[in-house]
Design an enzyme around this catalytic site. Structure first.
Site, mmCIF file in Angstrom:
data_model
loop_
_atom_site.group_PDB
_atom_site.id
_atom_site.type_symbol
_atom_site.label_atom_id
_atom_site.label_comp_id
_atom_site.label_asym_id
_atom_site.label_seq_id
_atom_site.Cartn_x
_atom_site.Cartn_y
_atom_site.Cartn_z
ATOM 1 N N HIS A 1 0.497 -1.752 1.001
ATOM 2 C CA HIS A 1 0.062 -2.565 2.144
ATOM 3 C C HIS A 1 0.882 -2.284 3.398
ATOM 4 O O HIS A 1 0.476 -2.670 4.498
ATOM 5 C CB HIS A 1 0.081 -4.064 1.794
ATOM 6 N N ASP B 1 0.037 -1.711 -5.714
ATOM 7 C CA ASP B 1 0.488 -1.863 -4.326
ATOM 8 C C ASP B 1 1.705 -0.995 -4.044
ATOM 9 O O ASP B 1 2.652 -1.416 -3.371
ATOM 10 C CB ASP B 1 0.798 -3.327 -3.995
ATOM 11 N N SER C 1 8.930 -5.821 2.890
ATOM 12 C CA SER C 1 7.999 -5.153 1.987
ATOM 13 C C SER C 1 8.287 -3.662 1.909
ATOM 14 O O SER C 1 8.411 -2.981 2.926
ATOM 15 C CB SER C 1 6.557 -5.362 2.461
#
Length: 537
Positions: A168, A198, A272
């Site tokens: 992402h 992911d 992230s």
């Protein structure tokens, strides 16, 4: 008034001994004693605070932990990078709302904004006047919207310039700019992604070798172990936060393959893709998500285990895609109610709800209502743990699998095959507007609290249910045994106990002697798959 108060204190303090507790950096109290002068409110010059042997030992332990944090951070920080995802500008057409006069000045929300949460709407309050006010009118020239830029983190895992991050972070097709710890910047030259976990791998070209982080073993991490989260939260470069492993094997429903490490190390937007590391300076996870009602850190963060990341990244680097194995079964968790119906002494394992034709499981002899408790020599505690161990099994190998069948352990041999493309995706049925499945004539079962009707091929298609036979639930009474078990209109009951049902009459015969005090187990199918439910008073 103030003088009176001081005199009172002086009288109380004369000749008294005052003990002062001092909190050390290790969280322990050290005591020192001071003699209060009878002529002064203030204490006499304090004697030096002398730490007890126990306090010195505790302080030494605290300093050792601080040193471990520093050493781990210093090993990994040079390999942590910031990733900017720069989206290209887009040409958008402005349209005037039908109910607004041309040239009106009222600010309009974007299409669909009226249905959004008020907390999201506030992000549009500062939009430039005219951007959504319809001033251009229908057919007005489009305007160039500025490109969107987002940022995340990553970690170099190979000196040649291989970086591990989240999918992402790099999704959207934008230009990826990578900023190293030493300030140098590079554009990504290659990007490979896996939406199932992911995860993503990107490559940059730099002169000479780059600092890189060592990858550890996430299977060895235990609940309570110290970890550090490194990254660029809120655009703040080289940020380190500390915490522990709070849980392992978390299924939080954000990817198809869930087995996250949970940590209370602070993870925030921008973290992230950054590494979660142990005190040896080894990467044990890739920071991925947070559970938050505010958008910021609330003590619950999640990271992809590094053992999963190693397996995924090696395949992405080799083939550009991930090749997973599969069994070809529907599975669900075993709760205590199902365990009682199946005669099991434990609620662990993965309950088989459906076996697909010609699948590896079917060829191995797996049956519905089997409970898988072991695969390839590894214990299976839940459906998630089964998916994890099966998905990474070596293609073309043969693996032993232990199931509980009628209370007995049965060992089966499974030939491992690659998961077909698109496997597990739920097919969606597109209805024409105004045309839905008509409610067929139903039969009522008041003791169960539901109505059922025969299943036809056309009805199964309209309901997007993969079932050749059974009865369709057409109505569920509120507060009934069926409602309490979670049955809904459109569910298809394919089996009662171990007895398949192909018609309403067969369903009636199968439930005729049902004792809802003991429970009645049904195999139910829907557009989301198969599951067992127990109807019980």
């Amino acid at each position: 008034m103030q003088t009176s108060a001081n005199n009172t204190f002086s009288r109380w303090a004369m000749g008294s001994v005052l003990t002062i507790a001092t909190l050390t950096s290790a969280g322990y109290f050290l005591e020192s004693t001071h003699l209060l002068s009878p002529n002064h409110v203030t204490a006499a010059p304090a004697a030096p605070v002398v730490a007890t042997p126990k306090a010195r030992e505790d302080l030494s332990h605290a300093n050792s932990l601080s040193e471990a944090f520093r050493n781990s951070s210093n090993r990994v920080l040079p390999a942590v990078v910031a990733i900017q995802n720069i989206q290209q500008p887009k040409l958008v057409q402005r349209e005037m709302p039908r109910n607004m006069p041309r040239g009106g000045g009222m600010r309009q929300m974007p299409p669909g904004m009226g249905e959004l949460d008020p907390l999201l709407k506030r992000f549009f309050e500062g939009m430039p006047e005219g951007e959504f006010d319809g001033r251009g009118g229908e057919g007005a020239p489009g305007r160039q919207m500025p490109g969107r830029e987002s940022s995340g983190s990553g970690v170099i895992i190979d000196p040649a310039g291989v970086i591990l991050t989240n999918n992402h972070v790099v999704a959207g097709g934008g230009k990826l700019r990578v900023k190293l710890h030493d300030g140098r910047e590079f554009d990504a030259v290659d990007v490979k992604t896996d939406t199932g976990t992911d995860l993503a791998v990107i490559k940059i070209k730099a002169n000479g070798s780059l600092p890189y982080a060592a990858l550890g073993d996430s299977d060895q991490m235990q609940i309570g172990d110290w970890v550090l989260a490194l990254g660029q939260p809120f655009g703040l470069q080289d940020t380190v936060t500390a915490g522990i492993i709070s849980a392992k094997g978390r299924d939080i429903g954000i990817t198809r393959h869930n087995e996250f490490l949970q940590t209370d190390a602070a993870i925030n937007p921008g973290n992230s893709g950054g590494p979660l590391v142990n005190l040896q300076g080894e990467v044990v996870g890739i920071n991925t998500a947070i559970s938050s009602s505010s958008g910021g850190f609330q003590g619950i963060g999640f990271a992809v285990p590094v053992n999963v990341a190693k397996w995924v990244s090696s395949q992405l680097l080799k083939d550009g895609s991930v090749h997973r194995a599969y069994l070809g079964v529907g599975i669900q968790a075993v709760d205590q109610t199902l365990a009682d119906q199946l005669g099991l002494s434990t609620s662990q394992g993965a309950l088989i709800t459906d076996v697909q034709k010609d699948s590896p499981a079917a060829q191995a002899g797996v049956q519905a209502q089997d409970v898988i408790v072991e695969f390839a020599g590894k214990p299976v505690n839940s459906p998630r743990s089964l998916q994890a161990v099966v998905g990474r099994a070596d293609l073309g190998s043969k693996q032993p699998m232990v199931v509980l069948r009628d209370g007995k352990r049965v060992t089966l041999q499974v030939n491992i095959k690659e998961q077909p493309k698109g496997y597990g995706e739920v097919a969606k049925f597109n209805e024409e507007e105004g045309s839905g499945p008509r409610k067929p004539e139903s039969s009522s079962f008041e003791n169960l609290g539901l109505d059922v009707a025969p299943l036809t091929a056309d009805l199964a298609k309209q309901l997007s249910v993969k079932a050749d036979a059974g009865v369709v639930v057409t109505d569920v009474e509120n507060g009934s045994a069926a409602a309490n078990a979670g049955l809904q209109q459109g569910d298809v009951i394919a089996q009662v106990g171990r007895t398949p049902v192909k018609s309403v009459d067969e369903f009636r015969a199968a439930v005729k002697k049902a004792d809802l005090d003991k429970g009645l187990m049904l195999l139910v199918k829907s557009s989301e798959g198969s599951r067992f439910v127990v109807l019980k008073n």
